[in-house]
Design an enzyme around this catalytic site. Structure first.
Site, PDB file in Angstrom:
ATOM      1  N   ASP A  57      27.759 225.386  56.302  1.00  0.00           N
ATOM      2  CA  ASP A  57      27.753 223.933  56.461  1.00  0.00           C
ATOM      3  C   ASP A  57      27.729 223.293  55.068  1.00  0.00           C
ATOM      4  O   ASP A  57      26.763 223.433  54.328  1.00  0.00           O
ATOM      5  CB  ASP A  57      26.520 223.517  57.275  1.00  0.00           C
ATOM      6  CG  ASP A  57      26.454 222.014  57.487  1.00  0.00           C
ATOM      7  OD1 ASP A  57      27.469 221.444  57.916  1.00  0.00           O
ATOM      8  OD2 ASP A  57      25.405 221.415  57.194  1.00  0.00           O
ATOM      9  N   THR A  78      32.472 217.895  56.885  1.00  0.00           N
ATOM     10  CA  THR A  78      31.976 217.734  55.506  1.00  0.00           C
ATOM     11  C   THR A  78      32.820 218.543  54.515  1.00  0.00           C
ATOM     12  O   THR A  78      33.094 218.080  53.413  1.00  0.00           O
ATOM     13  CB  THR A  78      30.501 218.175  55.412  1.00  0.00           C
ATOM     14  OG1 THR A  78      30.355 219.441  56.054  1.00  0.00           O
ATOM     15  CG2 THR A  78      29.588 217.181  56.080  1.00  0.00           C
ATOM     16  N   THR A  79      33.235 219.751  54.920  1.00  0.00           N
ATOM     17  CA  THR A  79      34.063 220.579  54.026  1.00  0.00           C
ATOM     18  C   THR A  79      35.419 219.924  53.800  1.00  0.00           C
ATOM     19  O   THR A  79      35.908 219.851  52.669  1.00  0.00           O
ATOM     20  CB  THR A  79      34.264 221.990  54.628  1.00  0.00           C
ATOM     21  OG1 THR A  79      32.996 222.493  55.059  1.00  0.00           O
ATOM     22  CG2 THR A  79      34.861 222.943  53.619  1.00  0.00           C
ATOM     23  N   ASP A 119      25.665 219.646  64.604  1.00  0.00           N
ATOM     24  CA  ASP A 119      27.050 219.201  64.381  1.00  0.00           C
ATOM     25  C   ASP A 119      27.771 218.989  65.703  1.00  0.00           C
ATOM     26  O   ASP A 119      28.468 217.993  65.898  1.00  0.00           O
ATOM     27  CB  ASP A 119      27.813 220.237  63.537  1.00  0.00           C
ATOM     28  CG  ASP A 119      27.384 220.218  62.075  1.00  0.00           C
ATOM     29  OD1 ASP A 119      26.486 219.422  61.739  1.00  0.00           O
ATOM     30  OD2 ASP A 119      27.925 220.994  61.270  1.00  0.00           O
TER      31      ASP A 119
END
Length: 537
Positions: free
Chosen positions: A60, A93-94, A411
């Site tokens: 994450d 997020t990545t 998530d």
């Protein structure tokens, strides 16, 4: 007479122009390279060891970047960007970190080719607006068309990159049931407050032995074993102060000449708390939650069934059939108060200086019961008045696994919530980025201004997502919806690889704004402390 312009003395290092831009891009690329290999269903995990030796295993990006001690100011923007994406959407997020780095890299190349940063910024802004519009108008599909399975598929897509990917069918249904259980409807809108879903972690058994409990679970037992195990209906008091024997304030001195008077002071100290307990019980409270302590001496006295003046709190709770919980977390207390309609009380004092407790401050629930889960006692609050509350009990082999399961489910819960609230989904697996790239490439050819170069680079930048997905899966980089397990191009909407449209829109917006913010910087001054000030001091 010639006037010579003097540069002001700056106590520190100064970099300007192309040097500072290149340095910012290199710093952002260094951060992006850390998380790049964790993108996609076959992405790899990272092991992080902090300064005291605690180990975290995760893929994450928000967690990874939060734990890194990033010093470079431009790289810190990326860390904050990942946190913002995690807070707003919960996933992606990545993707947002990789996209902003690619945008910066291509913008820097344009600046080197004598395109002014202002032209690039206006081009990026135009591309961002057109991309978001195209996603909402052309690429997004309404959830109703795909049915309830779309929610399960969104959760599975979110989990596909995580540790629990192999059991994604089981956990996706668990997540969808949990989110739909906390649905609240008012006159204007339907909301899904996922903070009403409490996640508890218990060692032992396998991940598939995790289950959903109806009720808000508190990871603690009753304050004394003599108390009732079940109370129904429950009237709940939420207190944020001590129920221990009252002590004199610091700095208060009492001079006692008669030893008998000292005993009276001790009795009065015990009586103050006893009166507070009586006020709670008289108002109708039969479940008391406090963030502070309840006197241990009272608990022992209660269990031995002694009857003397020292016996206060627990004796009264036990005799009245009430349940008392001590040292409840403040976050848990707030959630319980919100769900049951209780008011968190910080003091009994009223405007007249007296101590009172009104029954309107109590919350209501159908029942409060103590149950045993694994090796721990858990208090369950069921049938809450204002909003329904549920708890996810996670089972797993060790702390690392349970922590990663917790992050994965957080998530997935956020993604299902956003899907239900926005009601629009798009295909995953790099399909949206590929479609946007083709559209923006065509759009750039219709413009005659310098912005067209920036829009063309923006279009190329979007392809970094499917490229990285392919590289991580050890496949050749191709530009359609990708099945990374088989290495083929397919229709991801039909295959059930879907994400909320809001997630893609936010990724594009946040990445563009962050890239523009860093691109605007053309001067960096790093100040050092003035030693002359220290000498004067």
């Amino acid at each position: 007479m010639a006037i010579v312009a003097q540069t002001p003395d700056i106590l520190g290092e100064r970099q300007s122009g192309q040097d500072v831009r290149t340095q910012n891009v290199v710093a952002c690329q260094a951060v992006a390279n850390i998380v790049k290999s964790s993108l996609g269903p076959v992405g790899l995990d990272k092991m992080l060891v902090d300064d005291i030796g605690d180990v975290t295993i995760t893929n994450d990006s928000a967690t990874i970047l939060k734990m890194l001690e990033v010093e470079h100011p431009a790289a810190k923007v990326l860390v904050e960007l990942a946190e913002l994406q995690d807070r707003e959407v919960g996933d992606g997020t990545t993707s947002v970190v990789i996209l902003v780095t690619e945008l910066l890299k291509r913008a820097n190349d344009l600046v080197r080719n004598k395109i002014h940063p202002t032209s690039i910024i206006s081009g990026y802004r135009l591309a961002m607006r057109e991309a978001c519009k195209y996603v909402e108008e052309k690429l997004a599909t309404k959830v109703e068309k795909l049915g309830k399975d779309s929610l399960v598929n969104c959760a599975k897509t979110s989990m596909s990159t995580k540790l629990i990917a192999t059991d994604s069918d089981f956990f996706a249904n668990l997540v969808v049931d949990a989110v739909q259980a906390v649905k609240t409807t008012n006159a204007r809108e339907v909301k899904y407050p996922i903070k009403s879903i409490n996640i508890l972690k218990a060692h032992g058994k396998s991940a598939k032995d995790s289950y959903l409990l109806n009720g808000y679970a508190l990871n603690m037992g009753r304050a004394a074993q003599g108390m009732s195990i079940r109370v129904a209906p429950a009237r709940i008091a939420c207190l944020d102060f001590n129920l221990q024997k009252t002590k004199m304030q610091m700095g208060v001195h009492v001079l006692v000449t008669d030893p008998r008077e000292l005993e009276k002071i001790h009795e009065r100290e015990a009586d103050i708390t006893k009166e507070r307990i009586q006020k709670l019980l008289k108002a109708g409270g039969n479940v008391v939650l406090t963030t502070k302590g309840i006197d241990d001496m009272s608990l022992k006295a209660c269990l031995l069934n002694f009857h003397f003046s020292c016996l206060v709190q627990s004796f009264y709770f036990v005799e009245s059939g009430a349940i008392a919980l001590r040292r409840v977390g403040k976050e848990d207390l707030r959630h319980v108060a919100k769900a049951t309609g209780a008011t968190v009380v910080t003091t009994f004092a009223d405007m007249e200086g007296e101590e009172t407790f009104d029954s309107s401050l109590l919350g209501h629930a159908d029942e409060v019961v103590e149950e045993r889960i694994a090796d721990d006692d858990v208090i369950l609050i069921k049938g809450t008045k204002n909003s329904s509350a549920v708890s996810l009990i996670l089972r797993g082999a060790n702390d690392y696994m349970l922590d990663e399961m917790d992050r994965a489910l957080h998530d997935a819960l956020c993604i299902v919530k956003r899907t239900l609230e926005s009601n629009m989904v798009v295909a995953g697996g790099g399909a949206v980025e590929a479609a946007l790239s083709v559209y923006l490439e065509y759009l750039s050819t219709t413009l005659g201004s310098r912005e067209q170069l920036a829009i063309a680079e923006f279009a190329e930048s979007l392809l970094v997502i499917p490229k990285v997905l392919s590289v991580n899966a050890a496949k050749d980089a191709t530009y359609m919806g990708l099945d990374l397990s088989k290495g083929i191009v397919r229709n991801n909407l039909e295959a059930g690889v879907i994400e909320p449209a809001m997630s893609k829109v936010k990724i594009i917006q946040f990445a563009t704004e962050a890239a523009i913010m860093i691109l605007r910087i053309d001067d960096m001054i790093k100040l050092v402390k003035d030693e002359r000030e220290n000498e004067e001091d």
